[in-house]
Write a protein that holds these residues in place. Structure first.
Motif, PDB file in Angstrom:
ATOM      1  N   TRP A   1       0.840  -1.207   0.000  1.00 20.80           N
ATOM      2  CA  TRP A   1       0.000   0.000   0.000  1.00 20.80           C
ATOM      3  C   TRP A   1       0.872   1.254   0.000  1.00 20.80           C
ATOM      4  O   TRP A   1       0.616   2.195  -0.761  1.00 20.80           O
ATOM      5  CB  TRP A   1      -0.914  -0.005   1.227  1.00 20.80           C
ATOM      6  N   LEU A   2       1.889   1.267   0.838  1.00 18.71           N
ATOM      7  CA  LEU A   2       2.777   2.423   0.916  1.00 18.71           C
ATOM      8  C   LEU A   2       3.470   2.674  -0.423  1.00 18.71           C
ATOM      9  O   LEU A   2       3.566   3.824  -0.873  1.00 18.71           O
ATOM     10  CB  LEU A   2       3.804   2.215   2.034  1.00 18.71           C
ATOM     11  N   CYS A   3       3.910   1.627  -1.071  1.00 18.61           N
ATOM     12  CA  CYS A   3       4.547   1.775  -2.389  1.00 18.61           C
ATOM     13  C   CYS A   3       3.582   2.359  -3.419  1.00 18.61           C
ATOM     14  O   CYS A   3       3.956   3.236  -4.207  1.00 18.61           O
ATOM     15  CB  CYS A   3       5.081   0.426  -2.866  1.00 18.61           C
ATOM     16  N   VAL A   4       2.341   1.885  -3.412  1.00 15.27           N
ATOM     17  CA  VAL A   4       1.343   2.401  -4.362  1.00 15.27           C
ATOM     18  C   VAL A   4       1.032   3.867  -4.067  1.00 15.27           C
ATOM     19  O   VAL A   4       0.942   4.692  -4.982  1.00 15.27           O
ATOM     20  CB  VAL A   4       0.063   1.539  -4.353  1.00 15.27           C
ATOM     21  N   VAL A   5       0.870   4.218  -2.796  1.00 11.57           N
ATOM     22  CA  VAL A   5       0.585   5.607  -2.426  1.00 11.57           C
ATOM     23  C   VAL A   5       1.734   6.513  -2.865  1.00 11.57           C
ATOM     24  O   VAL A   5       1.512   7.592  -3.435  1.00 11.57           O
ATOM     25  CB  VAL A   5       0.331   5.730  -0.905  1.00 11.57           C
ATOM     26  N   ILE A   6       2.956   6.085  -2.637  1.00 14.28           N
ATOM     27  CA  ILE A   6       4.122   6.879  -3.054  1.00 14.28           C
ATOM     28  C   ILE A   6       4.151   7.015  -4.574  1.00 14.28           C
ATOM     29  O   ILE A   6       4.441   8.097  -5.100  1.00 14.28           O
ATOM     30  CB  ILE A   6       5.428   6.268  -2.510  1.00 14.28           C
TER      31      ILE A   6
ATOM     32  N   LEU B   1      -6.851  -1.979   1.542  1.00 10.92           N
ATOM     33  CA  LEU B   1      -8.165  -1.325   1.514  1.00 10.92           C
ATOM     34  C   LEU B   1      -8.498  -0.683   2.862  1.00 10.92           C
ATOM     35  O   LEU B   1      -9.053   0.414   2.908  1.00 10.92           O
ATOM     36  CB  LEU B   1      -9.248  -2.323   1.107  1.00 10.92           C
ATOM     37  N   VAL B   2      -8.142  -1.346   3.949  1.00 13.46           N
ATOM     38  CA  VAL B   2      -8.353  -0.760   5.282  1.00 13.46           C
ATOM     39  C   VAL B   2      -7.529   0.523   5.427  1.00 13.46           C
ATOM     40  O   VAL B   2      -8.021   1.536   5.932  1.00 13.46           O
ATOM     41  CB  VAL B   2      -8.005  -1.772   6.398  1.00 13.46           C
ATOM     42  N   LEU B   3      -6.296   0.486   4.950  1.00 13.00           N
ATOM     43  CA  LEU B   3      -5.462   1.698   5.008  1.00 13.00           C
ATOM     44  C   LEU B   3      -6.020   2.800   4.110  1.00 13.00           C
ATOM     45  O   LEU B   3      -5.909   3.987   4.443  1.00 13.00           O
ATOM     46  CB  LEU B   3      -4.018   1.370   4.643  1.00 13.00           C
ATOM     47  N   ASN B   4      -6.627   2.426   3.001  1.00  8.73           N
ATOM     48  CA  ASN B   4      -7.292   3.436   2.163  1.00  8.73           C
ATOM     49  C   ASN B   4      -8.448   4.083   2.909  1.00  8.73           C
ATOM     50  O   ASN B   4      -8.637   5.295   2.834  1.00  8.73           O
ATOM     51  CB  ASN B   4      -7.795   2.811   0.856  1.00  8.73           C
ATOM     52  N   VAL B   5      -9.217   3.275   3.640  1.00 14.77           N
ATOM     53  CA  VAL B   5     -10.339   3.809   4.417  1.00 14.77           C
ATOM     54  C   VAL B   5      -9.845   4.730   5.523  1.00 14.77           C
ATOM     55  O   VAL B   5     -10.408   5.810   5.754  1.00 14.77           O
ATOM     56  CB  VAL B   5     -11.183   2.659   5.023  1.00 14.77           C
ATOM     57  N   LEU B   6      -8.783   4.329   6.211  1.00 11.99           N
ATOM     58  CA  LEU B   6      -8.311   5.074   7.382  1.00 11.99           C
ATOM     59  C   LEU B   6      -7.377   6.232   7.059  1.00 11.99           C
ATOM     60  O   LEU B   6      -7.319   7.209   7.811  1.00 11.99           O
ATOM     61  CB  LEU B   6      -7.598   4.119   8.355  1.00 11.99           C
TER      62      LEU B   6
ATOM     63  N   ASN C   1     -14.530   3.747  -8.054  1.00  9.86           N
ATOM     64  CA  ASN C   1     -13.668   3.860  -9.222  1.00  9.86           C
ATOM     65  C   ASN C   1     -13.224   2.461  -9.662  1.00  9.86           C
ATOM     66  O   ASN C   1     -12.575   1.749  -8.903  1.00  9.86           O
ATOM     67  CB  ASN C   1     -12.450   4.728  -8.891  1.00  9.86           C
ATOM     68  N   PRO C   2     -13.555   2.050 -10.884  1.00  9.89           N
ATOM     69  CA  PRO C   2     -13.180   0.705 -11.332  1.00  9.89           C
ATOM     70  C   PRO C   2     -11.670   0.486 -11.378  1.00  9.89           C
ATOM     71  O   PRO C   2     -11.209  -0.649 -11.255  1.00  9.89           O
ATOM     72  CB  PRO C   2     -13.795   0.590 -12.721  1.00  9.89           C
ATOM     73  N   LEU C   3     -10.907   1.551 -11.522  1.00  3.72           N
ATOM     74  CA  LEU C   3      -9.450   1.398 -11.563  1.00  3.72           C
ATOM     75  C   LEU C   3      -8.910   0.846 -10.245  1.00  3.72           C
ATOM     76  O   LEU C   3      -7.957   0.062 -10.238  1.00  3.72           O
ATOM     77  CB  LEU C   3      -8.793   2.741 -11.891  1.00  3.72           C
ATOM     78  N   LEU C   4      -9.515   1.229  -9.130  1.00  4.39           N
ATOM     79  CA  LEU C   4      -9.106   0.687  -7.827  1.00  4.39           C
ATOM     80  C   LEU C   4      -9.264  -0.823  -7.812  1.00  4.39           C
ATOM     81  O   LEU C   4      -8.371  -1.557  -7.379  1.00  4.39           O
ATOM     82  CB  LEU C   4      -9.932   1.316  -6.701  1.00  4.39           C
TER      83      LEU C   4
END
Length: 129
Positions: free
Chosen positions: A14-19, A77-82, A102-105
Motif C-alpha cells: 500500500w505504501l509503495c502504491v501511495v508513493i 483497503l483498510v489503510l485506504n479507508v483510514l 472507481n473501477p481502476l481501484l
C-alpha cells in the motif's frame, strides 16, 4: 498462515502504491490523467506485490497464495479507508464513494491478488499441510 506478516506485506505494498501515485501527480504530463497514472500504477503494482510476497514467504509457510493476496489487498483497503481517503482524497474534494466506486481501484486490486497467487505458483513449492 502468518496473518501479522501478511498484513505487514500489505502495508508495504500500500505504501509503495501511495508513493507512486504521489510522485505521478507531480509529473507535468501525467498530472491530470488519472487513467495514465492508473496504467503506470497497474504496471508497478505487480513489482510491489512481488516484493511483498517475497517478504512474506521469506519466513512463512509456502502455502495459501490466494489467501495471502486477499489479506494483502484487505490491509491496503483498510489503510485506504483510514488514511488515503480522509487525508488525501477528501481534501482534494473527493469522497469515499468516489474513491471506492472507481473501477481502476478494483482493477489494481485484482492485479495485486493475481500477482501474489502467481508468485507462489512460480517461486515456491506448496507444502501439503
Amino acid at each position: 498462515m502468518n496473518y501479522p506478516r501478511a498484513f505487514l506485506a500489505g502495508v508495504i505494498a500500500w505504501l509503495c502504491v501511495v508513493i507512486t501515485f504521489y510522485v505521478l501527480e507531480y509529473i507535468p504530463f501525467l498530472k491530470k490523467s488519472t487513467t495514465a497514472q492508473a496504467f503506470i500504477a497497474a504496471f508497478t503494482i505487480m513489482f510491489y506485490a512481488w516484493f511483498a510476497e517475497w517478504l512474506y514467504y521469506k519466513k512463512a509457510a509456502k502455502k495459501s497464495g490466494l489467501l495471502v493476496g486477499i489479506i494483502i489487498n484487505g490491509s491496503a483497503l483498510v489503510l485506504n479507508v483510514l488514511v488515503t481517503v480522509p487525508l488525501i482524497e477528501i481534501p482534494k474534494g473527493s469522497s469515499y464513494q468516489t474513491f471506492f466506486s472507481n473501477p481502476l481501484l478494483w482493477i489494481l486490486a485484482v492485479i495485486n491478488v493475481v500477482t501474489v497467487f502467481l508468485y507462489l505458483k512460480q517461486n515456491t513449492t506448496v507444502s501439503e499441510n
